[in-house]
Design an enzyme around this catalytic site. Structure first.
Site, short mmCIF file in Angstrom:
data_model
loop_
_atom_site.label_atom_id
_atom_site.label_comp_id
_atom_site.label_asym_id
_atom_site.label_seq_id
_atom_site.Cartn_x
_atom_site.Cartn_y
_atom_site.Cartn_z
CE LYS A 170 35.25 77.38 29.16
NZ LYS A 170 35.67 77.40 30.57
CE LYS A 184 32.27 75.48 38.27
NZ LYS A 184 33.06 75.41 37.09
CE LYS A 206 31.59 82.36 36.12
NZ LYS A 206 32.76 81.96 35.37
#
Ligand code: AQP
Length: 325
Positions: free
Chosen positions: A195, A112, A192
């Site tokens: 969202k 992230k 993966k």
């Protein structure tokens, strides 16, 4: 007494088939065996850039889709994390027990941080401690998750152990529970399904969009022409067939792909038709609920009330063990 189970989902975008197969579908069946608490974890979702004007809608939609997918709020607790401020309070306390070095090792933090280079904030770094607080506040012994969250649950065990050793036995050491689809890959077949990436099929996707997205999805990249035999073992869409198609169809696709009797478009069409069929009732119920946000909010408020009570009791014990007022 049933064992307490806790899990959460971020209102960070459209709930997708990865969230469903990896977590929500499992949650629905676990309600029978555990005392279940599920949370829309909005404090987690604010660790990356977001539009505050969209947040309420995202929260309601995430709750609506969970209920629409079959999570029965009469048989479990469903609530919004920020309605129980004790999550933040326990996080602070657990921070004092968590070595920085352990958090620096978290792969989600590393990923992230790379994705959000301009906003690598302390909250993003501390995400796993907040997640630990989420679980321990309710003394959650079981945590059903997708594979991406394994490292975080492992850390929560370590933090629980530290607290118990230092201040006295209070928390269970949370155990993870994986579904039979622990890691659904995105439509690119490489990352993966997430969202925050443009690589997903949402649970309320329009049928036409499901087909559009699948028709562009990556299959066996070694299969260059229609006449080349394919290899389902390395095809992400074949994996998806296992969750949406019948045994007979899966066998047929497997055989006929290998012998080049069918091409990727044929395989995608079967998958698309089946996915549309399976998701139709979820989509219908979810959209219905999204049209009645007051009903969803009622469920969430009732859930928060129950959680506030449990959280207050846990924090009372935490403070007392730690010599705080
Ligand atoms: N691709 C996946 N396959 C299997 N399980 C998955 N989960 C997420 N993606 C997959 C599981 O879904 C639950 C809820 O996830 P989350 O909302 O807490 O956040 P996440 O894991 O970070 O999911 P996303 O979709 O990738 O969100 P963004 O892009 O916002 O970070 C968890 O149990 C998770 O393991």
């Amino acid at each position: 007494m049933k064992k307490r189970l806790f899990s959460g989902i971020q209102p960070s975008g459209d709930v997708h088939i990865g969230n469903y197969l990896g977590a929500i579908k499992n949650w629905i069946t676990l309600i029978d065996d555990y005392d279940c608490i599920f949370s829309i974890v909005d404090y987690h979702a604010i660790t990356v850039e977001y539009d505050p004007r969209q947040m309420q809608k995202r929260i309601i939609n995430a709750a609506a889709v969970n209920i629409g997918a079959g999570l029965d709020p009469d048989r479990c607790i469903l609530f919004v994390q920020s309605q129980v401020p004790e999550h933040a309070e326990l996080t602070w306390i657990l921070n004092t027990l968590t070595p920085m070095g352990l958090l620096e090792r978290m792969t989600q933090y590393k990923d992230k941080s790379r994705q959000n280079e301009k906003n690598v904030n302390v909250g993003l770094f501390d995400y796993p401690v907040l997640q630990t607080a989420d679980i321990l506040l309710y003394k959650g012994g079981v945590v059903p998750i997708g594979e991406d969250q394994l490292q975080h649950v492992e850390l929560s065990r370590e933090i629980a152990r530290k607290f118990n050793m230092r201040y006295g036995e209070l928390f269970p050491e949370p155990q993870h529970l994986l579904s039979d689809a622990p890691r659904i890959m995105g439509l690119d077949g490489k990352t993966k399904m997430s969202k925050s990436m443009d690589n997903y099929i949402s649970l309320i996707e329009e049928p036409g969009t499901i087909w559009k997205k699948l028709s562009r999805a990556t299959t066996d990249e070694n299969r260059k022409r229609r006449d080349d035999p394919g290899n389902p073992d390395i095809c992400n869409l074949y994996t998806l067939h296992k969750y949406f198609s019948t045994e007979t169809e899966i066998d047929k696709v497997n055989r006929e792909c290998r012998s080049a009797e069918i091409g990727c478009i044929d395989c995608k069409k079967i998958l698309s038709d089946n996915m549309i069929k399976v998701l139709a009732p979820i989509r219908e119920k979810s959209l219905n609920l999204m049209d009645k946000p007051e009903e969803v909010l009622e469920v969430l408020d009732a859930g928060a009330k129950k959680c506030q009570e449990i959280a207050r009791e846990t924090m009372g014990k935490v403070r007392s063990l730690m010599g705080l007022r």
